[in-house]
Motif scaffolding. Structure first.
Motif, short mmCIF file in Angstrom:
data_model
loop_
_atom_site.label_atom_id
_atom_site.label_comp_id
_atom_site.label_asym_id
_atom_site.label_seq_id
_atom_site.Cartn_x
_atom_site.Cartn_y
_atom_site.Cartn_z
N VAL A 1 -67.69 5.11 11.51
CA VAL A 1 -66.57 5.48 12.37
C VAL A 1 -65.50 6.09 11.48
O VAL A 1 -65.46 5.82 10.27
CB VAL A 1 -66.01 4.26 13.15
CG1 VAL A 1 -65.17 3.35 12.24
CG2 VAL A 1 -65.20 4.70 14.36
N ALA A 2 -64.63 6.91 12.06
CA ALA A 2 -63.46 7.40 11.33
C ALA A 2 -62.22 7.03 12.12
O ALA A 2 -62.17 7.18 13.34
CB ALA A 2 -63.54 8.92 11.15
N ALA A 3 -61.22 6.49 11.41
CA ALA A 3 -59.91 6.22 12.00
C ALA A 3 -59.04 7.44 11.72
O ALA A 3 -59.03 7.96 10.60
CB ALA A 3 -59.31 4.97 11.37
N ILE A 4 -58.30 7.89 12.73
CA ILE A 4 -57.57 9.16 12.64
C ILE A 4 -56.13 8.96 13.10
O ILE A 4 -55.88 8.32 14.14
CB ILE A 4 -58.26 10.24 13.51
CG1 ILE A 4 -59.72 10.45 13.05
CG2 ILE A 4 -57.48 11.56 13.47
CD1 ILE A 4 -60.63 11.01 14.12
N TYR A 5 -55.20 9.51 12.36
CA TYR A 5 -53.79 9.48 12.77
C TYR A 5 -53.27 10.90 12.71
O TYR A 5 -53.04 11.45 11.64
CB TYR A 5 -52.97 8.56 11.87
CG TYR A 5 -51.59 8.28 12.41
CD1 TYR A 5 -51.42 7.39 13.46
CD2 TYR A 5 -50.47 8.93 11.89
CE1 TYR A 5 -50.14 7.13 13.98
CE2 TYR A 5 -49.21 8.68 12.40
CZ TYR A 5 -49.05 7.77 13.45
OH TYR A 5 -47.78 7.52 13.95
N ASN A 6 -53.10 11.49 13.92
CA ASN A 6 -52.72 12.89 14.05
C ASN A 6 -51.21 12.99 14.29
O ASN A 6 -50.73 12.86 15.42
CB ASN A 6 -53.50 13.53 15.21
CG ASN A 6 -53.34 15.04 15.27
OD1 ASN A 6 -52.33 15.58 14.86
ND2 ASN A 6 -54.34 15.71 15.82
N LYS B 1 -45.22 13.26 22.30
CA LYS B 1 -44.25 12.17 22.37
C LYS B 1 -44.94 10.82 22.62
O LYS B 1 -44.56 10.04 23.52
CB LYS B 1 -43.20 12.45 23.44
CG LYS B 1 -42.35 13.68 23.14
CD LYS B 1 -41.32 13.93 24.23
CE LYS B 1 -40.36 15.05 23.85
NZ LYS B 1 -41.03 16.34 23.59
N VAL B 2 -45.98 10.58 21.84
CA VAL B 2 -46.71 9.30 21.89
C VAL B 2 -46.83 8.78 20.46
O VAL B 2 -46.44 9.45 19.51
CB VAL B 2 -48.11 9.46 22.52
CG1 VAL B 2 -48.01 9.88 23.97
CG2 VAL B 2 -48.96 10.46 21.73
N ASN B 3 -47.37 7.58 20.34
CA ASN B 3 -47.63 7.04 19.02
C ASN B 3 -48.99 6.37 19.06
O ASN B 3 -49.10 5.15 19.20
CB ASN B 3 -46.55 6.06 18.58
CG ASN B 3 -46.65 5.75 17.09
OD1 ASN B 3 -47.44 6.38 16.38
ND2 ASN B 3 -45.88 4.80 16.62
N GLU B 4 -50.03 7.20 18.99
CA GLU B 4 -51.38 6.66 19.10
C GLU B 4 -52.26 7.16 17.97
O GLU B 4 -51.96 8.16 17.32
CB GLU B 4 -52.00 7.04 20.45
CG GLU B 4 -52.17 8.54 20.68
CD GLU B 4 -52.64 8.87 22.09
OE1 GLU B 4 -52.42 8.05 23.01
OE2 GLU B 4 -53.25 9.93 22.27
N VAL C 1 -55.21 2.46 12.17
CA VAL C 1 -54.19 3.27 12.85
C VAL C 1 -52.97 2.42 13.20
O VAL C 1 -51.83 2.93 13.23
CB VAL C 1 -54.75 3.99 14.11
CG1 VAL C 1 -55.88 4.93 13.72
CG2 VAL C 1 -55.20 3.01 15.18
N LYS C 2 -53.17 1.13 13.46
CA LYS C 2 -52.03 0.24 13.76
C LYS C 2 -51.12 0.12 12.54
O LYS C 2 -49.89 0.09 12.67
CB LYS C 2 -52.53 -1.14 14.18
CG LYS C 2 -51.44 -2.04 14.74
CD LYS C 2 -52.02 -3.33 15.30
CE LYS C 2 -50.91 -4.18 15.91
NZ LYS C 2 -51.45 -5.43 16.53
N ALA C 3 -51.74 0.10 11.36
CA ALA C 3 -50.95 0.04 10.13
C ALA C 3 -50.11 1.30 9.94
O ALA C 3 -49.09 1.29 9.23
CB ALA C 3 -51.88 -0.18 8.93
N LYS C 4 -50.55 2.40 10.59
CA LYS C 4 -49.78 3.65 10.54
C LYS C 4 -48.64 3.65 11.56
O LYS C 4 -47.82 4.56 11.57
CB LYS C 4 -50.70 4.84 10.83
CG LYS C 4 -51.80 5.07 9.79
CD LYS C 4 -51.25 5.81 8.59
CE LYS C 4 -52.36 6.19 7.62
NZ LYS C 4 -51.82 6.89 6.43
N GLY C 5 -48.66 2.65 12.44
CA GLY C 5 -47.61 2.54 13.46
C GLY C 5 -48.08 2.81 14.87
O GLY C 5 -47.27 2.77 15.81
N ALA C 6 -49.38 3.06 15.08
CA ALA C 6 -49.90 3.37 16.41
C ALA C 6 -49.91 2.13 17.30
O ALA C 6 -50.16 1.02 16.83
CB ALA C 6 -51.30 3.96 16.31
#
Length: 373
Positions: A70-75, A83-86, A112-117
């Motif tokens: 799997v790949a975790a992605i933060y765009n 205007k989201v944070n996912e 991604v949660k560690a990135k703030g999502a």
């Protein structure tokens, strides 16, 4: 024992890319992605996505055997534009083992949660401009070019991991025998009506590709701005994609609509190179794959219309129907037997209606899932 390992080396990246080839080894509908293309997509030093955003691939091992990825992605651009944070997850492949799937997806969620999502959506293989969605209907035949494919059991793995449907994406099929000939026969009249309004259709000029790409980019970034998950491409991202597409684009299937020398709409169809890739072992062009690709193109019998967009002010004038009609008309004498139009959002009623008007059948459905984290 299940172990999740972050991909950090070139060898691990190769294992990540190759894993599906072994997983789907006995599936006649599986089409291997080209290794070089996947390597570029996952390499932060090569793909322009990583100049503004980040991704981390992971491998899953069970008792020492590779069993999933799997790949975790933060765009960052996606979040700012919408205007989201996912976050997103993509490149999900797994044996039929819920515990393995849970650990892979939990790892992506935590990253991604560690990135703030506060939410995670997928599968999206980097961005919505790349392959995305989980196949949920239409497992009977191989995917078309640049469309995903997966085992039916993935639906249970993802839903049992706590994900719920966000939206479905549609793929329609038009075949030569069943296409609505009336739409093609009326094409000249429809185009004449547009011309009286100063709107003309023409094929893309590959000799002036850079200028054409610039005009199309402006329409692309405006016409899709209300689509789910859309984010305008940066200039580097757009030209990266355009450069790859130029190698397979046939002007007959790339039509633009113009008014006062400004592009106001376009449709892009590409030959379905999956008819060739399905026979290229493990996605390697060397030593023989390159010849299959070069010499097989003349035998391709299907196309995929992967982009069609018209600026807001010019919708409901029939431009969409004319763009589809022109591509179908051009395809008929070229040996093309069928065309896929994909993908459309389930609730894009205007576009779905235009496609259904030419007797296209809804034959595949893909799904994006989401989960609050």
């Amino acid at each position: 024992m299940i172990t999740i390992v972050p991909v950090e080396t070139k060898k691990q990246r190769a294992a990540f890319i190759d894993f599906p080839h072994d997983l789907y080894a006995n599936d006649p509908n599986y089409v291997p992605e080209l290794f070089l293309g996947q390597e570029d997509l996952l390499n932060p030093n090569k793909h322009p996505f990583y100049k503004h955003s980040s991704a981390q691939p992971f491998l899953a091992y069970k008792d020492g055997e590779l069993v999933g990825r799997v790949a975790a992605i933060y765009n960052t651009n996606h979040n700012a534009f919408n205007k989201v944070n996912e976050g997103q997850f993509g490149f999900f492949d797994c044996i039929n083992d819920q515990e393995v799937a849970d650990k892979l997806l939990q790892t992506a969620e935590e990253w991604v949660k560690a990135k703030g999502a506060n939410n995670i959506v997928g599968p999206i293989n980097l961005t919505t401009n790349d392959t995305c969605g989980l196949l949920v209907e239409g497992f009977e035949r191989p995917p078309m070019a640049m469309m995903p494919y997966n085992f039916p059991y993935y639906l249970d793995l993802i839903s049992h991991a706590g994900f719920a449907k966000k939206v479905d994406l549609r793929a329609y099929l038009v075949n030569k025998a069943g296409a609505n000939q009336r739409s093609v026969l009326l094409l000249d009249k429809l185009e004449a009506r547009l011309e009286r309004s100063g709107i003309k259709l023409r094929q893309i000029n590959l000799k002036d590709f850079k200028s054409e790409a610039e005009k199309i980019k402006k329409v692309y970034n405006k016409a899709w701005d209300k689509n789910l998950g859309f984010v305008p491409m940066t200039d580097e991202e757009f030209y990266y994609v355009a450069k790859d597409l130029k190698m397979i684009v046939d002007p007959k299937y790339c039509i633009v609509a113009e008014k006062d020398n400004e592009v106001i709409g376009f449709a892009l169809g590409i030959p379905n190179i999956n008819e060739i890739l399905i026979n290229i072992k493990r996605g390697r062009l060397l030593p023989t794959g390159i010849f299959k690709l070069l010499f097989g193109k003349k035998n391709i019998r299907s196309i995929r219309v992967l982009m069609l967009g018209v600026l807001d002010n010019y919708r409901k004038l029939g431009i969409e129907a004319c763009l589809y009609g022109r591509i179908i008309k051009n395809a008929m004498p070229s040996g093309i037997l069928e065309a896929e139009c994909s993908w459309m959002l389930d609730h894009n009623y205007l576009m779905n209606h235009a496609i259904e008007q030419i007797n296209a059948d809804l034959y595949k459905r893909y799904r994006l899932y989401e989960k609050a984290i």
